[in-house]
Design a protein around this motif. Structure first.
Motif, PDB file in Angstrom:
ATOM      1  N   TYR A 151       0.861  -1.192   0.000  1.00 41.01           N
ATOM      2  CA  TYR A 151       0.000   0.000   0.000  1.00 41.01           C
ATOM      3  C   TYR A 151       0.896   1.239   0.000  1.00 41.01           C
ATOM      4  CZ  TYR A 151      -3.407   3.485   1.466  1.00 41.01           C
ATOM      5  OH  TYR A 151      -4.200   4.601   1.533  1.00 41.01           O
ATOM      6  N   SER A 152       0.581   2.188  -0.881  1.00 38.25           N
ATOM      7  CA  SER A 152       1.392   3.400  -1.020  1.00 38.25           C
ATOM      8  C   SER A 152       0.615   4.622  -0.569  1.00 38.25           C
ATOM      9  CB  SER A 152       1.820   3.590  -2.481  1.00 38.25           C
ATOM     10  OG  SER A 152       2.550   2.487  -2.948  1.00 38.25           O
ATOM     11  N   LEU A 153       1.262   5.450   0.249  1.00 43.14           N
ATOM     12  CA  LEU A 153       0.683   6.725   0.656  1.00 43.14           C
ATOM     13  C   LEU A 153       0.967   7.783  -0.410  1.00 43.14           C
ATOM     14  CD1 LEU A 153       1.768   6.740   4.413  1.00 43.14           C
ATOM     15  CD2 LEU A 153      -0.466   6.120   3.471  1.00 43.14           C
ATOM     16  N   PRO A 154       0.246   8.922  -0.407  1.00 41.77           N
ATOM     17  CA  PRO A 154       0.493   9.970  -1.401  1.00 41.77           C
ATOM     18  C   PRO A 154       1.917  10.525  -1.367  1.00 41.77           C
ATOM     19  CG  PRO A 154      -1.613  10.320  -0.314  1.00 41.77           C
ATOM     20  CD  PRO A 154      -0.940   9.214   0.429  1.00 41.77           C
ATOM     21  N   ASN A 155       2.607  10.426  -0.243  1.00 47.53           N
ATOM     22  CA  ASN A 155       3.979  10.942  -0.138  1.00 47.53           C
ATOM     23  C   ASN A 155       5.028   9.895  -0.523  1.00 47.53           C
ATOM     24  OD1 ASN A 155       3.788   9.214   2.014  1.00 47.53           O
ATOM     25  ND2 ASN A 155       4.276  10.720   3.597  1.00 47.53           N
ATOM     26  N   SER A 156       4.572   8.776  -1.149  1.00 48.64           N
ATOM     27  CA  SER A 156       5.438   7.706  -1.666  1.00 48.64           C
ATOM     28  C   SER A 156       5.984   6.767  -0.597  1.00 48.64           C
ATOM     29  CB  SER A 156       6.612   8.280  -2.479  1.00 48.64           C
ATOM     30  OG  SER A 156       6.147   9.018  -3.585  1.00 48.64           O
ATOM     31  N   ILE A 157       5.555   6.941   0.657  1.00 52.68           N
ATOM     32  CA  ILE A 157       5.898   5.970   1.697  1.00 52.68           C
ATOM     33  C   ILE A 157       5.057   4.711   1.463  1.00 52.68           C
ATOM     34  CG2 ILE A 157       5.936   5.486   4.161  1.00 52.68           C
ATOM     35  CD1 ILE A 157       7.981   7.529   3.307  1.00 52.68           C
ATOM     36  N   VAL A 158       5.677   3.536   1.552  1.00 57.30           N
ATOM     37  CA  VAL A 158       4.971   2.288   1.267  1.00 57.30           C
ATOM     38  C   VAL A 158       5.039   1.337   2.464  1.00 57.30           C
ATOM     39  CG1 VAL A 158       5.349   2.454  -1.215  1.00 57.30           C
ATOM     40  CG2 VAL A 158       7.010   1.234   0.198  1.00 57.30           C
ATOM     41  N   PHE A 159       3.974   0.535   2.601  1.00 59.03           N
ATOM     42  CA  PHE A 159       3.889  -0.523   3.600  1.00 59.03           C
ATOM     43  C   PHE A 159       3.433  -1.785   2.891  1.00 59.03           C
ATOM     44  CE2 PHE A 159       2.858   3.535   5.544  1.00 59.03           C
ATOM     45  CZ  PHE A 159       3.684   3.566   6.670  1.00 59.03           C
ATOM     46  N   GLY A 160       3.991  -2.912   3.279  1.00 60.06           N
ATOM     47  CA  GLY A 160       3.602  -4.148   2.643  1.00 60.06           C
ATOM     48  C   GLY A 160       3.734  -5.341   3.562  1.00 60.06           C
ATOM     49  N   ALA A 161       3.167  -6.461   3.123  1.00 61.35           N
ATOM     50  CA  ALA A 161       3.260  -7.711   3.859  1.00 61.35           C
ATOM     51  C   ALA A 161       3.206  -8.856   2.860  1.00 61.35           C
ATOM     52  CB  ALA A 161       2.127  -7.845   4.873  1.00 61.35           C
ATOM     53  N   GLY A 162       3.993  -9.893   3.130  1.00 63.94           N
ATOM     54  CA  GLY A 162       4.008 -11.002   2.196  1.00 63.94           C
ATOM     55  C   GLY A 162       4.682 -12.237   2.741  1.00 63.94           C
ATOM     56  N   PHE A 163       4.929 -13.181   1.840  1.00 64.77           N
ATOM     57  CA  PHE A 163       5.535 -14.454   2.174  1.00 64.77           C
ATOM     58  C   PHE A 163       6.888 -14.589   1.467  1.00 64.77           C
ATOM     59  CE2 PHE A 163       0.953 -15.028   2.393  1.00 64.77           C
ATOM     60  CZ  PHE A 163       0.813 -15.556   3.679  1.00 64.77           C
ATOM     61  N   ARG A 164       7.719 -15.461   2.037  1.00 64.62           N
ATOM     62  CA  ARG A 164       9.031 -15.676   1.442  1.00 64.62           C
ATOM     63  C   ARG A 164       9.375 -17.153   1.455  1.00 64.62           C
ATOM     64  NH1 ARG A 164      14.607 -12.458   2.930  1.00 64.62           N
ATOM     65  NH2 ARG A 164      15.602 -12.838   0.919  1.00 64.62           N
ATOM     66  N   TYR A 165       9.917 -17.628   0.337  1.00 66.40           N
ATOM     67  CA  TYR A 165      10.399 -19.008   0.264  1.00 66.40           C
ATOM     68  C   TYR A 165      11.764 -19.013  -0.407  1.00 66.40           C
ATOM     69  CZ  TYR A 165      11.128 -23.796  -1.204  1.00 66.40           C
ATOM     70  OH  TYR A 165      11.685 -25.036  -1.416  1.00 66.40           O
ATOM     71  N   ILE A 166      12.746 -19.638   0.249  1.00 64.52           N
ATOM     72  CA  ILE A 166      14.088 -19.783  -0.314  1.00 64.52           C
ATOM     73  C   ILE A 166      14.429 -21.264  -0.368  1.00 64.52           C
ATOM     74  CG2 ILE A 166      16.504 -19.102  -0.171  1.00 64.52           C
ATOM     75  CD1 ILE A 166      15.714 -16.824   1.637  1.00 64.52           C
ATOM     76  N   HIS A 167      14.942 -21.684  -1.499  1.00 63.84           N
ATOM     77  CA  HIS A 167      15.334 -23.083  -1.678  1.00 63.84           C
ATOM     78  C   HIS A 167      16.841 -23.159  -1.901  1.00 63.84           C
ATOM     79  CE1 HIS A 167      14.791 -27.309  -2.865  1.00 63.84           C
ATOM     80  NE2 HIS A 167      15.730 -27.069  -3.764  1.00 63.84           N
ATOM     81  N   TYR A 168      17.501 -23.985  -1.081  1.00 64.30           N
ATOM     82  CA  TYR A 168      18.933 -24.235  -1.215  1.00 64.30           C
ATOM     83  C   TYR A 168      19.156 -25.706  -1.537  1.00 64.30           C
ATOM     84  CZ  TYR A 168      19.322 -19.969   1.696  1.00 64.30           C
ATOM     85  OH  TYR A 168      19.212 -18.718   2.224  1.00 64.30           O
ATOM     86  N   ALA A 169      20.212 -25.987  -2.263  1.00 63.02           N
ATOM     87  CA  ALA A 169      20.649 -27.357  -2.503  1.00 63.02           C
ATOM     88  C   ALA A 169      22.008 -27.561  -1.853  1.00 63.02           C
ATOM     89  CB  ALA A 169      20.741 -27.640  -4.003  1.00 63.02           C
ATOM     90  N   VAL A 170      22.214 -28.730  -1.255  1.00 60.83           N
ATOM     91  CA  VAL A 170      23.493 -29.038  -0.634  1.00 60.83           C
ATOM     92  C   VAL A 170      24.507 -29.380  -1.725  1.00 60.83           C
ATOM     93  CG1 VAL A 170      24.728 -30.625   0.886  1.00 60.83           C
ATOM     94  CG2 VAL A 170      22.429 -29.848   1.494  1.00 60.83           C
ATOM     95  N   ASN A 171      25.639 -28.691  -1.689  1.00 58.45           N
ATOM     96  CA  ASN A 171      26.728 -28.984  -2.628  1.00 58.45           C
ATOM     97  C   ASN A 171      27.500 -30.191  -2.100  1.00 58.45           C
ATOM     98  OD1 ASN A 171      28.937 -29.077  -4.318  1.00 58.45           O
ATOM     99  ND2 ASN A 171      29.358 -26.880  -4.230  1.00 58.45           N
ATOM    100  N   GLU A 172      27.229 -31.358  -2.644  1.00 62.34           N
ATOM    101  CA  GLU A 172      27.816 -32.600  -2.122  1.00 62.34           C
ATOM    102  C   GLU A 172      29.328 -32.669  -2.264  1.00 62.34           C
ATOM    103  OE1 GLU A 172      26.440 -35.264  -5.853  1.00 62.34           O
ATOM    104  OE2 GLU A 172      25.259 -33.586  -5.103  1.00 62.34           O
ATOM    105  N   PHE A 173      29.890 -31.811  -3.123  1.00 66.10           N
ATOM    106  CA  PHE A 173      31.339 -31.812  -3.318  1.00 66.10           C
ATOM    107  C   PHE A 173      32.060 -30.975  -2.257  1.00 66.10           C
ATOM    108  CE2 PHE A 173      29.428 -32.371  -7.560  1.00 66.10           C
ATOM    109  CZ  PHE A 173      29.946 -33.616  -7.870  1.00 66.10           C
ATOM    110  N   ARG A 174      31.296 -30.245  -1.420  1.00 65.81           N
ATOM    111  CA  ARG A 174      31.908 -29.389  -0.400  1.00 65.81           C
ATOM    112  C   ARG A 174      31.549 -29.810   1.022  1.00 65.81           C
ATOM    113  NH1 ARG A 174      33.524 -24.416  -2.550  1.00 65.81           N
ATOM    114  NH2 ARG A 174      34.253 -24.775  -4.675  1.00 65.81           N
ATOM    115  N   THR A 175      30.822 -30.891   1.179  1.00 64.36           N
ATOM    116  CA  THR A 175      30.408 -31.324   2.515  1.00 64.36           C
ATOM    117  C   THR A 175      31.535 -32.088   3.216  1.00 64.36           C
ATOM    118  OG1 THR A 175      29.439 -33.324   1.537  1.00 64.36           O
ATOM    119  CG2 THR A 175      27.978 -31.440   1.888  1.00 64.36           C
ATOM    120  N   PRO A 176      31.547 -32.081   4.570  1.00 65.43           N
ATOM    121  CA  PRO A 176      32.592 -32.780   5.322  1.00 65.43           C
ATOM    122  C   PRO A 176      32.628 -34.281   5.040  1.00 65.43           C
ATOM    123  CG  PRO A 176      31.436 -31.243   6.730  1.00 65.43           C
ATOM    124  CD  PRO A 176      30.670 -31.311   5.455  1.00 65.43           C
ATOM    125  N   GLU A 177      31.472 -34.859   4.746  1.00 67.18           N
ATOM    126  CA  GLU A 177      31.390 -36.270   4.371  1.00 67.18           C
ATOM    127  C   GLU A 177      30.259 -36.412   3.356  1.00 67.18           C
ATOM    128  OE1 GLU A 177      29.520 -38.994   7.307  1.00 67.18           O
ATOM    129  OE2 GLU A 177      29.633 -37.258   8.663  1.00 67.18           O
TER     130      GLU A 177
END
Length: 230
Positions: A76-102
């Motif tokens: 949501y944007s105010l007339p003075n360009s200040i904005v407020f928002g709300a949402g969700f976040r998802y991050i997906h990582y993959a394990v690098n098997e060549f850099r793991t301790p075992e």
């Protein structure tokens, strides 16, 4: 010569009739000018997806490969360009098997929500910039084959995060735009190989495990404007 004089007289009489105000005839010149205005959106839906890159914490940077960082949110944007928002976040990582301790295989899921505060302004009808901060909370799931053996399931934990972001916005139509974003996330957790299910250090010094796990994300986004002007 007489014919030429008669033509001049006829031409003068024609011009006088064309420009005469008494006859209600005149030339209308449109001098109106509409300057380029600033677009001040009110309600927007945004979807930003990017590539997260781990930094600072060396084990996290080496072992975890960021695949995607997805952020759908309302703003949501105010007339003075200040904005407020709300949402969700998802991050997906993959394990690098060549850099793991075992030898091990697995992924890491980070799912949570956030509030956004910032300043977003259209400087022309085509170009805008977004300076903002996201503050949120994530739940993390480290799903590896070693965790399945040792713990009987994934390793789960949670943490907060703060992400300053800058965005470069280019409008496509009066109801939509695209953006390029750069965000730097300060995550509230310290990554260690122990979370993967291994007791090995991987050769890193103990001080490397004391640093917070941070990421920098380069993303592309789409915005739909429900109310184009306040």
């Amino acid at each position: 010569m007489k014919m030429f004089r008669n033509m001049l007289i006829a031409g003068a009489l024609t011009c006088q009739c064309a420009f005469s105000q008494d006859e209600g005839v005149g030339i209308i010149v449109d001098n109106s000018y509409e300057p380029v205005g600033e677009i001040t959106p009110k309600h927007t839906f945004n979807l930003v997806a990017g590539l997260p890159n781990a930094t600072v914490n060396k084990p996290f940077e080496s072992i975890m490969r960021g695949i995607v960082d997805v952020n759908p949110y309302y703003q949501y944007s105010l007339p003075n360009s200040i904005v407020f928002g709300a949402g969700f976040r998802y991050i997906h990582y993959a394990v690098n098997e060549f850099r793991t301790p075992e030898p091990l295989d697995g992924v890491m899921h980070s799912l949570g929500g956030f509030l956004k505060f910032g300043y977003e302004k259209f400087y022309t009808t085509r170009f805008a910039m977004d300076f903002s901060v996201k503050v949120g909370y994530n739940w993390h799931i480290l799903d590896t084959d070693l965790n399945d053996k040792i713990r009987g399931g994934a390793y789960r934990f949670d943490s907060g995060f703060v992400e300053p972001t800058v965005g470069f916005i280019l409008s496509a139509t009066e109801h939509s735009s695209y953006r390029l974003t750069i965000g730097y996330t300060f995550q509230g957790f310290i990554f260690t190989p122990h979370q993967l299910g291994t007791q090995m250090s991987g050769g890193w010094e103990p001080k490397e495990y004391s640093k917070s796990s941070q990421i920098i994300t380069f993303g592309l986004g789409y915005t739909y404007y429900f109310g184009r002007k306040n």
